[in-house]
Design an enzyme around this catalytic site. Structure first.
Site, short mmCIF file in Angstrom:
data_model
loop_
_atom_site.label_atom_id
_atom_site.label_comp_id
_atom_site.label_asym_id
_atom_site.label_seq_id
_atom_site.Cartn_x
_atom_site.Cartn_y
_atom_site.Cartn_z
N ASP A 49 9.98 0.27 11.30
CA ASP A 49 9.35 1.59 11.51
C ASP A 49 8.28 1.38 12.60
O ASP A 49 7.22 0.80 12.24
CB ASP A 49 8.51 1.89 10.15
CG ASP A 49 7.80 3.10 10.21
OD1 ASP A 49 8.55 4.37 10.32
OD2 ASP A 49 6.70 3.07 10.52
N TYR A 54 2.22 2.89 18.57
CA TYR A 54 1.67 1.67 18.30
C TYR A 54 1.91 0.68 19.47
O TYR A 54 1.53 -0.43 19.32
CB TYR A 54 2.88 1.06 17.20
CG TYR A 54 2.92 1.75 15.85
CD1 TYR A 54 2.01 2.96 15.62
CD2 TYR A 54 3.70 1.66 14.76
CE1 TYR A 54 1.96 3.66 14.35
CE2 TYR A 54 3.81 2.45 13.91
CZ TYR A 54 3.16 3.49 13.55
OH TYR A 54 3.03 4.10 12.27
N LYS A 79 8.46 7.41 16.56
CA LYS A 79 7.75 8.93 16.17
C LYS A 79 7.19 9.27 17.38
O LYS A 79 6.83 8.63 18.42
CB LYS A 79 6.73 8.68 15.08
CG LYS A 79 7.02 7.64 13.94
CD LYS A 79 6.03 7.56 13.06
CE LYS A 79 6.21 6.52 12.00
NZ LYS A 79 5.89 5.09 12.37
N HIS A 112 4.88 12.71 14.40
CA HIS A 112 4.06 11.79 13.71
C HIS A 112 3.07 12.39 12.83
O HIS A 112 2.42 12.01 11.86
CB HIS A 112 3.42 11.00 14.82
CG HIS A 112 2.81 9.36 14.25
ND1 HIS A 112 2.94 8.31 14.84
CD2 HIS A 112 2.42 9.07 13.12
CE1 HIS A 112 2.35 7.42 14.56
NE2 HIS A 112 2.15 7.92 13.16
N1 LIG Z 1 3.11 7.69 9.73
C1 LIG Z 1 1.89 7.26 9.73
O1 LIG Z 1 1.03 8.11 10.20
C2 LIG Z 1 1.45 5.85 9.52
C3 LIG Z 1 0.21 5.71 9.12
C4 LIG Z 1 0.02 4.37 8.77
C5 LIG Z 1 0.78 3.49 8.44
N2 LIG Z 1 2.17 3.72 8.92
C6 LIG Z 1 3.20 2.85 8.67
O2 LIG Z 1 3.30 1.86 7.46
C7 LIG Z 1 3.25 0.75 7.62
C8 LIG Z 1 2.43 -0.12 6.77
O3 LIG Z 1 1.04 0.55 6.64
P1 LIG Z 1 -0.51 -0.53 6.93
O4 LIG Z 1 -0.08 -1.28 7.93
O5 LIG Z 1 -1.49 0.69 7.06
O6 LIG Z 1 -0.64 -1.01 5.62
P2 LIG Z 1 -0.24 -1.91 4.51
O7 LIG Z 1 1.33 -2.14 4.67
O8 LIG Z 1 -0.42 -1.17 3.19
O9 LIG Z 1 -0.98 -3.15 4.53
C9 LIG Z 1 -0.96 -4.13 5.53
C10 LIG Z 1 -2.11 -5.01 5.27
O10 LIG Z 1 -1.74 -5.86 4.23
C11 LIG Z 1 -1.75 -7.14 4.57
N3 LIG Z 1 -0.45 -7.57 3.95
C12 LIG Z 1 0.74 -7.77 3.99
N4 LIG Z 1 1.50 -8.18 3.13
C13 LIG Z 1 0.80 -8.76 2.24
C14 LIG Z 1 0.80 -9.66 1.06
N5 LIG Z 1 1.97 -9.83 0.53
N6 LIG Z 1 -0.25 -10.05 0.58
C15 LIG Z 1 -1.50 -9.82 1.05
N7 LIG Z 1 -1.71 -9.11 1.94
C16 LIG Z 1 -0.52 -8.52 2.79
C17 LIG Z 1 -1.48 -7.13 5.89
O11 LIG Z 1 -2.23 -8.31 6.57
P3 LIG Z 1 -1.16 -9.33 7.70
O12 LIG Z 1 -0.52 -8.72 8.62
O13 LIG Z 1 -2.20 -10.46 7.95
O14 LIG Z 1 -0.11 -9.98 6.64
C18 LIG Z 1 -2.26 -5.93 6.47
O15 LIG Z 1 -3.63 -6.38 6.60
C19 LIG Z 1 2.76 0.79 9.24
O16 LIG Z 1 2.84 -0.48 9.79
C20 LIG Z 1 3.37 1.74 9.63
O17 LIG Z 1 4.74 1.45 10.01
C21 LIG Z 1 2.37 5.15 9.32
#
Ligand SMILES: NC(=O)c1ccc[n+]([C@@H]2O[C@H](COP(=O)([O-])OP(=O)(O)OC[C@H]3O[C@@H](n4cnc5c(N)ncnc54)[C@H](OP(=O)(O)O)[C@@H]3O)[C@@H](O)[C@H]2O)c1
Length: 275
Positions: A49, A54, A79, A112
């Site tokens: 994704d 990004y 997106k 998006h």
């Molecule tokens: N459409 C939108 O508007 C939108 C907005 C936000 C996000 N997204 C999508 O959703 C994805 C995920 O969201 P997100 O990046 O906000 O947050 P997330 O996946 O909820 O959390 C990511 C955070 O958690 C850590 N992490 C990952 N796996 C872990 C584990 N097993 N144990 C402990 N910590 C862990 C990561 O650090 P490390 O990388 O250091 O492991 C990072 O700091 C994004 O990458 C994007 O593709 C979309």
């Protein structure tokens, strides 16, 4: 038993979407994104994704190439960013995204954000892209029930997904039930609460009881509610851990506890502010 490479949900476009996708927001462009994508695909992920904003579409394309998988084996989402919304500008932005990804089509193209005054024109562009078979499915992101109602009244093609922030701490019940009524799959972004609730006592207690990590408990909750989950990590061990969620189940007690964690926690932007 399903695993990260085989667990899929059907979309209304007839396409199957892998239920776990690697998120790459805030994954640095260059080697970091390439390595995260390549290792996820090696581990068994079949869904990446990304988004124009990004800044790493090119590296996602390189990571997919490095994996040696066939194009048809990987589900790729990107997106349309807000600056590019509008009919002609969306078509141009899509061409540019495809070129950066080095692909001839994407599996899913999303609006998006529900940009007021432009989202309906943008949606017409996505319908055109879908009709031209350059996106196997089209959908939206950050649409609340009110934004969906407006879109569905005019759309020729129903959105296949709505990508919104969902975790036990932000459950979006109204939007999720609207999606359910219309056959729109919910993709949970920031399913790990952007790291903010991994130490929450309710989560750590369940994690201890089921012998899994807090991250796995949060992801499993999303899977059992029938959502796609999009965890992000750049670390191979965590990418692997976040995929290992198909060999255990949360019982009714655990699901009830998690369902009771609602606190309106929006870790990123909050579409409730969007008219
Ligand atoms: N459409 C939108 O508007 C939108 C907005 C936000 C996000 N997204 C999508 O959703 C994805 C995920 O969201 P997100 O990046 O906000 O947050 P997330 O996946 O909820 O959390 C990511 C955070 O958690 C850590 N992490 C990952 N796996 C872990 C584990 N097993 N144990 C402990 N910590 C862990 C990561 O650090 P490390 O990388 O250091 O492991 C990072 O700091 C994004 O990458 C994007 O593709 C979309």
């Amino acid at each position: 038993m399903a695993d990260v490479s085989t667990a899929v949900l059907p979309l209304n476009s007839g396409v199957a979407i892998p239920q776990v996708g690697l998120g790459v927001w805030q994954t640095a462009r260059g080697e970091t994104t390439q390595a995260a994508v390549a290792s996820a695909l090696r581990i068994g992920y079949r869904h990446i994704d990304t988004a124009r904003i990004y800044g790493n579409e090119r590296d996602v394309g390189i990571g997919i190439q490095q994996s040696g998988l066939l194009r048809s084996q990987v589900f790729v989402t990107t997106k349309l960013w807000n600056d590019d919304q509008g009919y002609d500008s969306a078509l141009r932005a899509f061409d540019a995204s495809l070129a950066r990804l080095g692909l001839e089509y994407v599996d899913l193209y999303l609006l998006h954000w529900p940009v007021a005054g432009r989202r309906l024109d943008s949606w017409r562009a996505l319908e055109r892209i879908h009709a031209d078979r350059r996106a196997r499915a089209i959908g939206v992101s950050n649409f609340l029930a009110t934004h969906l109602d407006e879109l569905l009244a005019r759309a020729q093609i129903m959105p296949a997904v709505n990508q919104i922030e969902v975790s036990p701490f932000l459950q979006q019940r109204e939007t999720r039930s609207s999606c359910g009524r219309h056959g729109i799959v919910v993709e949970a972004y920031s399913p790990l609460t952007h790291g903010q609730r991994l130490g929450h006592p309710a989560i750590t207690k369940i994690a201890k009881r089921v012998g899994r990590s807090p991250a796995q408990v949060l992801l499993r909750w999303g899977i059992q509610h029938g959502m796609v989950v999009l965890p992000k990590s750049t670390r191979e061990a965590r990418i692997r851990e976040n995929a290992a969620i198909f060999d255990f189940e949360l019982d009714a007690d655990a699901m009830t506890t998690l369902d009771g964690c609602e606190e309106g926690l929006a870790t990123g932007w909050d579409p409730r502010t969007q008219p």
